[in-house]
Design a protein around this motif. Structure first.
Motif, PDB file in Angstrom:
ATOM      1  N   ARG A 114       0.859  -1.187   0.000  1.00 53.51           N
ATOM      2  CA  ARG A 114       0.000   0.000   0.000  1.00 53.51           C
ATOM      3  C   ARG A 114       0.893   1.234   0.000  1.00 53.51           C
ATOM      4  O   ARG A 114       2.095   1.126   0.149  1.00 53.51           O
ATOM      5  N   THR A 115       0.284   2.394  -0.118  1.00 55.59           N
ATOM      6  CA  THR A 115       1.054   3.635  -0.111  1.00 55.59           C
ATOM      7  C   THR A 115       1.405   4.027   1.324  1.00 55.59           C
ATOM      8  O   THR A 115       0.833   3.502   2.289  1.00 55.59           O
TER       9      THR A 115
ATOM     10  N   GLU B  39      -1.761   5.371   2.999  1.00 50.83           N
ATOM     11  CA  GLU B  39      -2.673   4.287   3.376  1.00 50.83           C
ATOM     12  C   GLU B  39      -2.160   3.551   4.614  1.00 50.83           C
ATOM     13  O   GLU B  39      -2.936   3.192   5.495  1.00 50.83           O
ATOM     14  N   GLU B  40      -0.845   3.361   4.681  1.00 55.65           N
ATOM     15  CA  GLU B  40      -0.257   2.693   5.842  1.00 55.65           C
ATOM     16  C   GLU B  40      -0.388   3.554   7.094  1.00 55.65           C
ATOM     17  O   GLU B  40      -0.698   3.046   8.174  1.00 55.65           O
ATOM     18  N   VAL B  41      -0.185   4.854   6.963  1.00 57.16           N
ATOM     19  CA  VAL B  41      -0.366   5.752   8.108  1.00 57.16           C
ATOM     20  C   VAL B  41      -1.799   5.634   8.619  1.00 57.16           C
ATOM     21  O   VAL B  41      -2.019   5.497   9.830  1.00 57.16           O
ATOM     22  N   ASP B  42      -2.777   5.640   7.735  1.00 55.91           N
ATOM     23  CA  ASP B  42      -4.180   5.507   8.151  1.00 55.91           C
ATOM     24  C   ASP B  42      -4.417   4.181   8.871  1.00 55.91           C
ATOM     25  O   ASP B  42      -5.105   4.132   9.895  1.00 55.91           O
ATOM     26  N   ARG B  43      -3.843   3.093   8.354  1.00 57.90           N
ATOM     27  CA  ARG B  43      -4.002   1.768   8.978  1.00 57.90           C
ATOM     28  C   ARG B  43      -3.398   1.756  10.382  1.00 57.90           C
ATOM     29  O   ARG B  43      -4.003   1.264  11.338  1.00 57.90           O
ATOM     30  N   LEU B  44      -2.219   2.350  10.530  1.00 56.82           N
ATOM     31  CA  LEU B  44      -1.538   2.357  11.823  1.00 56.82           C
ATOM     32  C   LEU B  44      -2.263   3.241  12.831  1.00 56.82           C
ATOM     33  O   LEU B  44      -2.337   2.905  14.017  1.00 56.82           O
ATOM     34  N   LEU B  45      -2.820   4.341  12.371  1.00 61.67           N
ATOM     35  CA  LEU B  45      -3.621   5.183  13.267  1.00 61.67           C
ATOM     36  C   LEU B  45      -4.833   4.399  13.784  1.00 61.67           C
ATOM     37  O   LEU B  45      -5.177   4.491  14.963  1.00 61.67           O
TER      38      LEU B  45
ATOM     39  N   PRO C  76       1.315   2.852  21.079  1.00 58.21           N
ATOM     40  CA  PRO C  76       0.464   3.216  22.223  1.00 58.21           C
ATOM     41  C   PRO C  76       1.202   3.656  23.479  1.00 58.21           C
ATOM     42  O   PRO C  76       0.612   4.307  24.336  1.00 58.21           O
ATOM     43  N   GLU C  77       2.496   3.343  23.612  1.00 54.22           N
ATOM     44  CA  GLU C  77       3.263   3.796  24.782  1.00 54.22           C
ATOM     45  C   GLU C  77       4.197   4.949  24.461  1.00 54.22           C
ATOM     46  O   GLU C  77       5.038   5.331  25.264  1.00 54.22           O
ATOM     47  N   GLY C  78       4.069   5.527  23.252  1.00 57.24           N
ATOM     48  CA  GLY C  78       4.838   6.711  22.916  1.00 57.24           C
ATOM     49  C   GLY C  78       6.173   6.471  22.238  1.00 57.24           C
ATOM     50  O   GLY C  78       6.938   7.416  22.040  1.00 57.24           O
ATOM     51  N   ASN C  79       6.497   5.233  21.870  1.00 53.19           N
ATOM     52  CA  ASN C  79       7.749   4.941  21.171  1.00 53.19           C
ATOM     53  C   ASN C  79       7.626   5.377  19.711  1.00 53.19           C
ATOM     54  O   ASN C  79       6.741   4.925  18.993  1.00 53.19           O
ATOM     55  N   GLU C  80       8.521   6.264  19.288  1.00 56.63           N
ATOM     56  CA  GLU C  80       8.442   6.835  17.952  1.00 56.63           C
ATOM     57  C   GLU C  80       8.913   5.859  16.880  1.00 56.63           C
ATOM     58  O   GLU C  80       9.806   5.049  17.101  1.00 56.63           O
ATOM     59  N   PHE C  81       8.299   5.981  15.694  1.00 58.88           N
ATOM     60  CA  PHE C  81       8.733   5.256  14.502  1.00 58.88           C
ATOM     61  C   PHE C  81       8.283   6.051  13.289  1.00 58.88           C
ATOM     62  O   PHE C  81       7.408   6.913  13.389  1.00 58.88           O
ATOM     63  N   CYS C  82       8.905   5.794  12.147  1.00 61.15           N
ATOM     64  CA  CYS C  82       8.606   6.542  10.925  1.00 61.15           C
ATOM     65  C   CYS C  82       7.975   5.640   9.876  1.00 61.15           C
ATOM     66  O   CYS C  82       8.280   4.452   9.797  1.00 61.15           O
ATOM     67  N   VAL C  83       7.130   6.234   9.056  1.00 60.97           N
ATOM     68  CA  VAL C  83       6.571   5.544   7.898  1.00 60.97           C
ATOM     69  C   VAL C  83       7.036   6.299   6.662  1.00 60.97           C
ATOM     70  O   VAL C  83       6.737   7.487   6.502  1.00 60.97           O
ATOM     71  N   GLU C  84       7.791   5.594   5.828  1.00 62.66           N
ATOM     72  CA  GLU C  84       8.326   6.165   4.592  1.00 62.66           C
ATOM     73  C   GLU C  84       7.448   5.769   3.413  1.00 62.66           C
ATOM     74  O   GLU C  84       6.496   5.006   3.559  1.00 62.66           O
ATOM     75  N   ARG C  85       7.811   6.254   2.246  1.00 61.41           N
ATOM     76  CA  ARG C  85       7.085   5.880   1.032  1.00 61.41           C
ATOM     77  C   ARG C  85       7.376   4.431   0.663  1.00 61.41           C
ATOM     78  O   ARG C  85       8.454   3.912   0.942  1.00 61.41           O
TER      79      ARG C  85
END
Length: 122
Positions: free
Chosen positions: A72-73, A76-82, A106-115
């Motif tokens: 997926r894009t 789309e992945e950002v929407d799924r993860l939210l 859910p506990e505040g650990n950061e991560f990135c979603v790239e293209r």
């Protein structure tokens, strides 16, 4: 002789809840012996071990995951993860379709979603 990384260990207040979130993000099962009462929960295929600790997260991660959607894009992945319980920390998407989004589990650990790879080829 060298060493290899057996697991990446992630401290959390509720190991099972955070491991369950990441299990759904990655589409990888929790170890068959792990349950809600366990203080250590493993996603074996991903090499991620979640451990319950008494201390709360207080600062930015020194290590984080950069995710690249496979089917997926990025958006789309950002929407799924939210929908799975992540939250947006910083949105670095640009008008020309480049950039990434910084999310937190859910506990505040950061991560990135790239293209995705397909988006990178365009």
């Amino acid at each position: 002789m060298t060493s290899s990384i057996r697991h990446v260990t992630i401290d959390c207040a509720d190991a099972y809840a955070v491991a369950d979130f990441w299990s759904r993000v990655l589409g990888q099962p929790l170890h068959e012996d792990d349950g809600e009462e366990d203080e250590e929960v493993l996603i074996e295929a991903a090499g991620l071990l979640f451990v319950t600790v008494p201390e709360a997260k207080t600062v930015k991660n020194r290590l984080h995951f950069d995710l690249q959607p496979q089917d997926r894009t990025r958006d789309e992945e950002v929407d799924r993860l939210l929908a799975l319980g992540a939250s947006i920390i910083d949105d670095q998407r640009t008008g020309d379709g480049m950039g990434w989004v910084v999310l937190a589990d859910p506990e505040g650990n950061e991560f990135c979603v790239e293209r995705s790879e397909a988006e990178r080829e365009d």
